[in-house]
Design a protein around this motif. Structure first.
Motif, mmCIF file in Angstrom:
data_model
loop_
_atom_site.group_PDB
_atom_site.id
_atom_site.type_symbol
_atom_site.label_atom_id
_atom_site.label_comp_id
_atom_site.label_asym_id
_atom_site.label_seq_id
_atom_site.Cartn_x
_atom_site.Cartn_y
_atom_site.Cartn_z
ATOM 1 N N ARG A 440 -4.174 1.824 -47.708
ATOM 2 C CA ARG A 440 -3.001 2.443 -47.703
ATOM 3 C C ARG A 440 -2.955 3.611 -48.878
ATOM 4 N NH1 ARG A 440 1.921 -1.475 -47.651
ATOM 5 N NH2 ARG A 440 1.098 -1.831 -45.336
ATOM 6 N N GLU A 441 -3.318 3.022 -50.045
ATOM 7 C CA GLU A 441 -3.615 3.789 -51.201
ATOM 8 C C GLU A 441 -4.351 5.234 -50.927
ATOM 9 O OE1 GLU A 441 -1.879 3.922 -54.078
ATOM 10 O OE2 GLU A 441 -0.876 2.154 -53.740
ATOM 11 N N ASP A 442 -5.532 4.749 -50.167
ATOM 12 C CA ASP A 442 -6.296 6.126 -49.955
ATOM 13 C C ASP A 442 -5.709 7.088 -49.186
ATOM 14 O OD1 ASP A 442 -8.476 4.867 -51.488
ATOM 15 O OD2 ASP A 442 -9.436 3.785 -49.862
ATOM 16 N N GLU A 443 -5.025 6.384 -48.122
ATOM 17 C CA GLU A 443 -4.183 7.227 -47.161
ATOM 18 C C GLU A 443 -3.047 8.042 -47.958
ATOM 19 O OE1 GLU A 443 -1.593 7.046 -42.934
ATOM 20 O OE2 GLU A 443 -2.508 5.282 -44.111
ATOM 21 N N ARG A 444 -2.494 7.332 -48.783
ATOM 22 C CA ARG A 444 -1.030 7.886 -49.702
ATOM 23 C C ARG A 444 -1.857 9.283 -50.472
ATOM 24 N NH1 ARG A 444 1.601 2.572 -52.024
ATOM 25 N NH2 ARG A 444 3.025 2.198 -50.063
ATOM 26 N N THR A 445 -3.131 8.799 -51.113
ATOM 27 C CA THR A 445 -3.895 9.719 -51.824
ATOM 28 C C THR A 445 -4.189 10.951 -50.861
ATOM 29 O OG1 THR A 445 -4.691 8.220 -53.423
ATOM 30 C CG2 THR A 445 -5.838 10.357 -53.521
ATOM 31 N N ALA A 446 -4.649 10.659 -49.740
ATOM 32 C CA ALA A 446 -5.171 11.862 -48.950
ATOM 33 C C ALA A 446 -3.883 12.631 -48.616
ATOM 34 C CB ALA A 446 -5.916 11.201 -47.700
ATOM 35 N N ILE A 447 -2.903 11.887 -48.287
ATOM 36 C CA ILE A 447 -1.560 12.671 -47.960
ATOM 37 C C ILE A 447 -0.897 13.282 -48.952
ATOM 38 C CG2 ILE A 447 0.811 12.385 -47.098
ATOM 39 C CD1 ILE A 447 -0.130 10.021 -45.407
ATOM 40 N N ALA A 448 -0.891 12.874 -50.248
ATOM 41 C CA ALA A 448 -0.470 13.566 -51.259
ATOM 42 C C ALA A 448 -1.535 14.804 -51.721
ATOM 43 C CB ALA A 448 -0.477 12.571 -52.644
ATOM 44 N N VAL A 451 -0.594 17.427 -48.932
ATOM 45 C CA VAL A 451 0.767 18.167 -49.113
ATOM 46 C C VAL A 451 0.667 19.016 -50.559
ATOM 47 C CG1 VAL A 451 3.118 17.631 -49.869
ATOM 48 C CG2 VAL A 451 2.311 16.175 -48.159
ATOM 49 N N HIS A 452 -0.090 18.588 -51.593
ATOM 50 C CA HIS A 452 0.010 19.152 -52.751
ATOM 51 C C HIS A 452 -0.707 20.553 -52.334
ATOM 52 C CE1 HIS A 452 -1.381 20.856 -56.666
ATOM 53 N NE2 HIS A 452 -0.232 20.200 -57.118
ATOM 54 N N ASP A 453 -1.936 20.564 -51.943
ATOM 55 C CA ASP A 453 -2.752 21.658 -51.870
ATOM 56 C C ASP A 453 -2.439 22.456 -50.562
ATOM 57 O OD1 ASP A 453 -4.281 20.372 -53.679
ATOM 58 O OD2 ASP A 453 -5.960 19.481 -52.522
ATOM 59 N N HIS A 454 -2.203 22.006 -49.408
ATOM 60 C CA HIS A 454 -1.989 22.811 -48.335
ATOM 61 C C HIS A 454 -0.550 23.391 -48.394
ATOM 62 C CE1 HIS A 454 -5.986 22.082 -46.867
ATOM 63 N NE2 HIS A 454 -5.788 20.785 -46.808
ATOM 64 N N LEU A 455 0.369 22.464 -48.260
ATOM 65 C CA LEU A 455 1.671 22.914 -48.200
ATOM 66 C C LEU A 455 2.128 23.777 -49.644
ATOM 67 C CD1 LEU A 455 3.607 20.085 -46.620
ATOM 68 C CD2 LEU A 455 3.001 22.330 -45.770
ATOM 69 N N GLY A 456 1.501 23.156 -50.615
ATOM 70 C CA GLY A 456 1.923 23.747 -51.986
ATOM 71 C C GLY A 456 1.340 25.296 -51.987
ATOM 72 N N GLN A 457 0.103 25.355 -51.539
ATOM 73 C CA GLN A 457 -0.351 26.701 -51.517
ATOM 74 C C GLN A 457 0.214 27.735 -50.853
ATOM 75 O OE1 GLN A 457 -4.784 26.479 -50.905
ATOM 76 N NE2 GLN A 457 -4.862 24.920 -52.882
ATOM 77 N N ALA A 458 0.460 27.306 -49.370
ATOM 78 C CA ALA A 458 1.414 28.105 -48.411
ATOM 79 C C ALA A 458 2.669 28.533 -49.132
ATOM 80 C CB ALA A 458 1.331 27.243 -47.002
#
Length: 645
Positions: A440-448, A451-458
């Motif tokens: 779950r932590e790995d999944e949270r890290t990946a989602i975070a 979200v930060h990289d793709h949505l933030g950059q867009a």
């Protein structure tokens, strides 16, 4: 005597009257039978003994025999014939039936009067009514039989006041007393209580003297008369007897007391198991309970390692540490002492004398060094009959097992099996939960990260485009719309950063636990307006990722609980190292909470405890004085695998 004077009672009349009074008092009647004429005479008292008014019926031999109980009539006739054939004194006992059907018991004593030629002329005798005496004697015999054959020990002591303090001396005892005390008492009559039962301490003797002096009955605590194997545990009841005597009732309660001790140990062990206590502590409780229930016994639990081939130390607080260390890691096998052999054979192994048994050939010197002479071992099995370990009893003298010890060991091995099986299941469950949490932590890290990289950059690119448009238009309406779009873009970017941080704060991976806890406290203060100070004495150690994540999540849950329930005005967080362990403490000054036991029911607290347990540590939640709550987490340090390599 002058003529005309009234004559007084003669001497004969006085004697007759005195005889009648004496017979009435003593319940003795007299009789006479003249053989030649068949005449029979009874005294008045004898009539009364037979239940008739004096001289109310004529007496004959036949009438006399008719009053004899039918079961004894033939015997009495033989007694009379024997008296006639062999003149002299005779005596017999008879039962007679009164007219009202009641029975009386008589003792008859008589004599045959003979002529010059030795022929019997008449029989004379007395009959004494001994009905009450016989009844009393029968009661005495009955009580004596009860006393002698009672399963409990019964004995009596007389209070000898010639000494100070007074001495209690043995006056009576039954067979059960000798059996329970394990000693012949025939030659100890008159001996002091303290010498007969040395286990009776001064307080017990004082209680016995008080009862002998007229005090109330007292029940003493169970005691073991002799500290030797197989000696029973007895309860002692003191009760008053006449003439400054005290009675002592002894009852064997070994089974009851042993059962209570074992049950208490089992109950405590299962409670500790449910509470998540360390396995060694739980097994030590089982071991101590067995030792308390036995004399001169040292209990031990060893485990079978994961490979199924070697012995692992479990719990043996009564054995020398050097012995436990030497046993740890030894292979099991067909001649591996008692425990290793029991696990190998999957059956009990009883070694009554280590010095003589070939199973101990390879380990005899070790046992000899530590004074161990016998060892009984029972394998510990789970529900599927898989070997988990072995339960053993050691003794410092050669000793064979009895049925009671066999039952005790079976019970102990069963309880140990429950503990080990349940702990294995708990460890499997927690390992599974740990893997799920890690995933779950790995999944949270990946989602975070996404979200930060793709949505933030867009969104950043969109914000730049909006700025480009603003610089190239002078239309006021369009400019206001573009400004609103820029503000919305900024708000969305802040939300994205907050969501990413909630999922997995980047600072946790980039700067470590200390910085993450400080950031968490600052964020808590911003969101709740409750001051939260951090005192961190943790150096910039690179800790294992799972440890960092779980400690951070425990802190996060604790602060969430404070925000929701505590009504606090101040929060303090302490992070540091104590004896090679990571120590986290979060305290508040809120309304407090009932102190939570190891089995607290709230999901948040259970989750914190589970995380700490998976790290090999513990998490406690306690009330803070004078008010507030303290959450304490202590876990062993863990470092990344690449650092250890």
């Amino acid at each position: 005597m002058a003529d005309g004077e009234e004559r007084g009672p003669s001497i004969e009349d006085d004697l007759r009257r005195q005889l009648e009074i004496a017979q009435s008092i003593t319940h003795i009647g007299s009789w006479e039978w003249t053989i030649a004429t068949g005449a029979v005479t009874w005294s008045d008292e004898l009539y009364r003994i037979y239940g008739f008014e004096p001289r109310s019926v004529p007496i004959t031999l036949e009438f006399f025999l008719s009053r004899i109980h039918a079961d004894e009539r033939d015997r009495i006739e033989r007694e009379i014939q024997a008296a006639l054939q062999h003149p002299g004194r005779f005596a017999y006992r008879e039962r007679v039936v009164r007219p009202d059907g009641s029975l009386r018991t008589l003792d008859t004593v008589g004599e045959a009067i003979v002529d010059a030629h030795g022929a019997s002329l008449r029989l004379i005798g007395t009959c004494r009514d001994i009905t009450e005496v016989v009844a009393r004697d029968e009661r005495i015999r009955f009580y004596a039989d009860v006393f002698e054959h009672a399963e409990i020990g019964l004995c009596a002591f007389q209070l000898d006041r010639k000494h100070e303090p007074p001495v209690l001396r043995l006056t009576a005892f039954n067979a059960a007393t000798e059996r329970l005390l394990g000693a012949a008492l025939g030659g100890q009559l008159g001996q002091p209580l303290a010498e007969i039962i040395p286990a009776f301490d001064a307080a017990m003797q004082g209680a016995a003297r008080a009862v002998a002096a007229g005090g109330a009955m007292q029940q003493l605590a169970p005691l073991r008369v002799h500290a030797v194997p197989g000696a029973p545990i007895l309860t002692a009841t003191l009760f008053g007897l006449p003439r400054h005597h005290v009675g002592l009732a002894l009852e064997d309660v070994t089974a009851q007391v042993t059962g209570q001790v074992i049950q208490a140990g089992e109950r405590r062990a299962l409670e500790m198991l449910a509470d998540g206590a360390p396995l060694a502590d739980i097994l030590s409780v089982v071991v101590r309970a067995i030792e308390q229930a036995s004399v001169d016994t040292i209990a031990s639990i060893v485990l079978l390692d994961e490979t199924g081939t070697k012995v692992q130390h479990g719990a043996a607080p009564g054995l020398p540490e050097a012995f436990n260390a030497a046993v740890h890691g030894q292979p099991i096998g067909p001649r591996a002492g008692s425990c290793g052999t029991a696990m190998y054979r999957r059956e009990p192994v009883i070694v009554a004398d280590i010095e003589r048994d070939p199973l101990w050939d390879d380990h005899r010197q070790l046992a000899r060094q530590h004074g161990l002479r016998s060892c009984w071992s029972f394998p510990i099995l789970d529900e599927e009959d898989r070997v988990l370990g072995s339960f053993a009893l050691y003794h410092r003298a050669p000793r064979d097992i009895d049925d009671a010890a066999r039952e005790l060991m079976n019970r102990a091995a069963h309880v140990a099996g429950i503990v080990l099986s349940r702990r294995a299941l708990d460890e499997q469950r927690r390992a599974l939960v740990g893997r799920i949490e890690a995933a779950r932590e790995d999944e949270r890290t990946a989602i975070a990260r996404d979200v930060h990289d793709h949505l933030g950059q867009a969104l950043t690119a969109l914000k730049l485009d909006v700025g480009w448009l603003k610089r190239r238009t002078s239309d006021e309406t369009l400019l206001r719309k573009l400004e609103a779009m820029a503000c919305s873009t900024d708000e969305i970017l802040r939300s994205i950063r907050r969501i990413a941080s909630d999922l997995r704060p980047g600072i946790l991976d980039e700067l470590g636990l200390r910085a993450a806890i400080e950031w968490q406290a600052e964020d808590f203060t911003q969101r709740t307006a409750i001051p939260c100070t951090v005192r961190a004495e943790l150096t910039d150690l690179e800790l294992e990722r799972g440890l960092v994540t779980n400690v951070f999540r425990i802190s996060q849950e604790a602060l969430t609980n404070i925000a929701r329930h505590a009504s606090a005005t101040r929060v303090e967080v302490t992070l540091g190292l104590t004896h090679g362990r990571l120590h986290l403490e979060i305290s508040d000054d809120g309304i407090g909470m009932p102190e939570v036991g190891p089995r607290g029911t709230t999901l948040g607290i259970l989750g914190m405890r589970e995380r700490a347990w998976r790290l090999g540590g513990e998490c406690t939640v306690k009330r803070r004085l004078p008010h507030g709550t303290v959450v304490t987490v202590v876990v062993p340090l863990r470092f990344p695998a690449e650092r250890l390599a």
